[in-house]
Motif scaffolding. Structure first.
Motif: not given
Length: 445
Positions: A333-337
Motif C-alpha cells: 500500500x505504500x507503493x500504491x501511495x
C-alpha cells in the motif's frame, strides 16, 4: 657502383615500406567498413552520439540491447517449466475484471519499423508513443469515480499535495522509499506465533554485490514472436510472474527464472496447485496479498483477500529448504501511495498495484539496472493477455482493475532507454537512483 646500388636499394626499401603501409591502411579501412556493413541494423549502437545531439548538447537515452539480435536465428534452451495447469483451461488473469472494451483501438502494425537510422521509422515510433501515452492518460482519467466500491477501505490523505518537492522528486526515489519488502521472522506479530517460523532465514536476494543486470519479464501477449529469449537470459536475475511458463516459449521469453512474484489467488486456488506444481519449485517465490489499507498484520492473518497462508504452510513444510517469502502488505500500500503521488490531483483506482509493479519495487533496491520486458506495449501489441494463451482483452494492457495506467506512465517517467528500444523492441530500462538524489521520506517512517 656499389654506392649507386646501395642508393637504389634504399629507395626500393622506402618505396616498399610506403606500399606496405598503404596496403595496411586499405585493409584496415575495409575491415572497419565491412564491420559496419555486417552489423545488423536492428542492433542499436551503445554510446553513439549523432550530430544533432552534439550540436544541441543533449544526449538522448541509449538503446538497451547489448547482444547481437538476429530475428532469423533460432535459439532454444531446454526448460522444465510449464504452466501450472493445462494451457487450454487457463483461468483469467488474476484480479482482472473483464472490461467491456476488449478490442484494441489502434493498429500497432501501422507503426512497426526496424531501421533506427530512418527518419520515417523515427516518426512512426514517436507517433506510436504518443498514441500509447494518450491511451494510458485516457484510461487513467476514466478509471476512477467516487461511486466505485472501496473493498480495501483506502483512506488516503496526500502528504504534500502539489508541493514543489513532490512534483519534481524522482519517481525512482519514490518507488525505492516505498520500501517494498518481504516479511521476516523478527517482524511482529510473527515473532510470537508459530506461523512466523515458516519464513526463510535467508535474505530475498543473495550475493547482492554480484548483481549487475536484472530482467523483469511481463506475461504480455506481445512477447509472442519477439525472439527476446536470448537477451533475457543474459541477465543476472530474471523475474517472472504467477504461472507464466517458459517451456515451449524459450525463443521469445528465455528459460532462466530466478524469482517468481505470485499473487494470493495463484497461491490459493486449486487449479494452480501451488504446493505441488513443478513451475513453483527450485525458484525463489515472493507471494503477496494486499489486505486492508490501514489494517494491521494481525488483521491480515485472519482476513486476507485470499487465504494464502494455508497453501504457503503446506509448501514450506513440503519443501523446507525452499526460498518462499511473503511480501509485507503494508509496503504494497505504500507503493500504491507512490502511484497516487505521481498522479497528483488525479485519483487512481483504490486497488493494489499489479504484480509487475510490485516486482519492480522489490527488485530495484538490489539491482543497478532493470530491463522491464514488454511492460510498456511495443508495436508487437496484439491484444492478447498472455503470450501463453489466446485470451483477447485490451484491459490486460491498459488496465481494468489495478491502477495499471498510472503504473505504466510512472515507469515511462523512470525510463532511461530510447523510444526505439521501448516501443519497437519492447525493452524499458530503469536504473537504480543515486542515494544523493533520494533521501526525502514522503511516507514518514
Amino acid at each position: 657502383m656499389w654506392q649507386v646500388k646501395r642508393a637504389l636499394s634504399g629507395q626500393c626499401q622506402t618505396l616498399l615500406g610506403v606500399l606496405l603501409l598503404s596496403a595496411a591502411l586499405i585493409i584496415h579501412s575495409a575491415q572497419i567498413g565491412g564491420a559496419a556493413k555486417a552489423q545488423p541494423r536492428l542492433e542499436p549502437g551503445v554510446g553513439e552520439v549523432n550530430s544533432a545531439e552534439a550540436v544541441n548538447g543533449a544526449r538522448l537515452p541509449r538503446s538497451v540491447f547489448h547482444v547481437r539480435w538476429n530475428p532469423n536465428e533460432k535459439f532454444v534452451v531446454e526448460s522444465r517449466e510449464s504452466p501450472a495447469i493445462n494451457s487450454s483451461k487457463l483461468a483469467p488473469h488474476p484480479r482482472l475484471k473483464v472490461s467491456k472494451n476488449t478490442k484494441l483501438t489502434l493498429s500497432p502494425k501501422l507503426y512497426l519499423c526496424h531501421d533506427k537510422y530512418s527518419e520515417l521509422c523515427h516518426n512512426k515510433t514517436q507517433q506510436f508513443r504518443q498514441r500509447i501515452v494518450q491511451t494510458f492518460e485516457k484510461s487513467m482519467s476514466e478509471s476512477f469515480n467516487d461511486s466505485q466500491p472501496n473493498p480495501y477501505h483506502v483512506d488516503y490523505k496526500p502528504v504534500f499535495g502539489d508541493s514543489f518537492e513532490e512534483q519534481y522528486y524522482p519517481s525512482t526515489c519514490l518507488v525505492m522509499e516505498a520500501g517494498v519488502r518481504v516479511l521476516r521472522r523478527k517482524d511482529k506479530p510473527f515473532d510470537k506465533v508459530p506461523f512466523g517460523r515458516l519464513f526463510p532465514r535467508q535474505k530475498l536476494f543473495r550475493n547482492i554485490k554480484n548483481i549487475k543486470t536484472c530482467a523483469i519479464v511481463s506475461s504480455a501477449g506481445s512477447l509472442a514472436g519477439s525472439k527476446l529469449g536470448r537477451f533475457i537470459d543474459t541477465h543476472d536475475i530474471v523475474m517472472r510472474f504467477n504461472h507464466a511458463p517458459t517451456q515451449g516459449h524459450e525463443v521469445d521469453v528465455g528459460s532462466k527464472t530466478t524469482i517468481r512474484v505470485v499473487n494470493s489467488q495463484v497461491v490459493t486456488k486449486p487449479e494452480f496447485d501451488f504446493a505441488h506444481a513443478p513451475i513453483f519449485r527450485n525458484v525463489t517465490i515472493a507471494a503477496w496479498d494486499p489486505g486492508k489499507y490501514n489494517g494491521t498484520l494481525e488483521d491480515w492473518l485472519t482476513s486476507a483477500d485470499y487465504d494464502l497462508f494455508s497453501n504457503y504452510e503446506i509448501y514450506r513444510r513440503r519443501y523446507p529448504k525452499s526460498r518462499a517469502f511473503l511480501i509485507d502488505p503494508h509496503s504494497v500500500w505504500r507503493l500504491w501511495q507512490t502511484l497516487q503521488m505521481f498522479a497528483g490531483n488525479r485519483s487512481i483506482r483504490r486497488n493494489p498495484p499489479s504484480s509487475g509493479f510490485i516486482g519492480l519495487a522489490l527488485l530495484l533496491p538490489h539491482c543497478p539496472q532493470v530491463d522491464f520486458v514488454e511492460y510498456i506495449p511495443s508495436t508487437r501489441l496484439n491484444g492478447r493477455c498472455h503470450y501463453y494463451s489466446k485470451e483477447m482483452n485490451a484491459a490486460c494492457t491498459f488496465g481494468s482493475w489495478h491502477p495499471l495506467a498510472a503504473e505504466k506512465l510512472m515507469t515511462l517517467d523512470m525510463n532511461t532507454a530510447d523510444d526505439m528500444s521501448v516501443f519497437q523492441f519492447g525493452i524499458l530500462r530503469i536504473r537504480r537512483p543515486d542515494k544523493l538524489l533520494c533521501g526525502f521520506n514522503f511516507f514518514g517512517y
